[in-house]
Design a protein around this motif. Structure first.
Motif, PDB file in Angstrom:
ATOM      1  N   ARG A  65       8.710   4.173  -5.798  1.00 40.54           N
ATOM      2  CA  ARG A  65       8.568   3.249  -4.817  1.00 40.54           C
ATOM      3  C   ARG A  65       9.796   2.471  -4.437  1.00 40.54           C
ATOM      4  NH1 ARG A  65       2.292   2.359  -4.267  1.00 40.54           N
ATOM      5  NH2 ARG A  65       1.751   4.116  -3.350  1.00 40.54           N
ATOM      6  N   ARG A  69      12.528   2.779  -1.089  1.00 42.00           N
ATOM      7  CA  ARG A  69      12.602   1.586  -0.352  1.00 42.00           C
ATOM      8  C   ARG A  69      14.060   1.262  -0.222  1.00 42.00           C
ATOM      9  NH1 ARG A  69       8.501  -0.877  -1.922  1.00 42.00           N
ATOM     10  NH2 ARG A  69       9.439  -1.533  -4.001  1.00 42.00           N
ATOM     11  N   PRO A  74      10.222   7.164   3.232  1.00 42.78           N
ATOM     12  CA  PRO A  74       8.946   6.933   2.188  1.00 42.78           C
ATOM     13  C   PRO A  74       9.092   7.470   0.905  1.00 42.78           C
ATOM     14  CG  PRO A  74       8.574   7.865   4.715  1.00 42.78           C
ATOM     15  CD  PRO A  74      10.003   7.819   4.273  1.00 42.78           C
TER      16      PRO A  74
END
Length: 90
Positions: A65, A69, A74
């Motif tokens: 993640r 980011r 996504p």
């Protein structure tokens, strides 16, 4: 006289409406965008027909993640791109 690098520090204004965005697109954006700062963007044309459920550690998920980011995408897309890249290389 301002140099090109000084102009690059100019941030895009906040856009609150579609009309704001349309007006911005009619302006010269060279103070905001420069060819040196552009990166290729892979467009995804094929529809995704299948989904995958994957069990991974919480640490790996956090790392994925965070990496997604940093790239501004996504994390599911990041996973798909990582799989596609691994298949191309292997």
């Amino acid at each position: 006289m301002k140099g090109k690098s000084e102009n690059m520090k100019k941030k895009l204004p906040a856009l609150k409406t579609d009309d704001d965005a349309e007006r911005l697109l009619k302006r010269d954006l060279s103070d905001y965008i420069h060819a040196d700062s552009l990166q290729p963007f892979p467009f995804e044309f094929r529809p995704k027909q299948k989904s995958v459920n994957l069990r991974i550690s919480e640490e790996l998920l956090k790392a994925v993640r965070a990496a997604a980011r940093r790239r501004g995408i996504p994390y599911q897309r990041y996973n798909r791109q990582a799989l596609e890249l691994a298949l191309k290389q292997g």
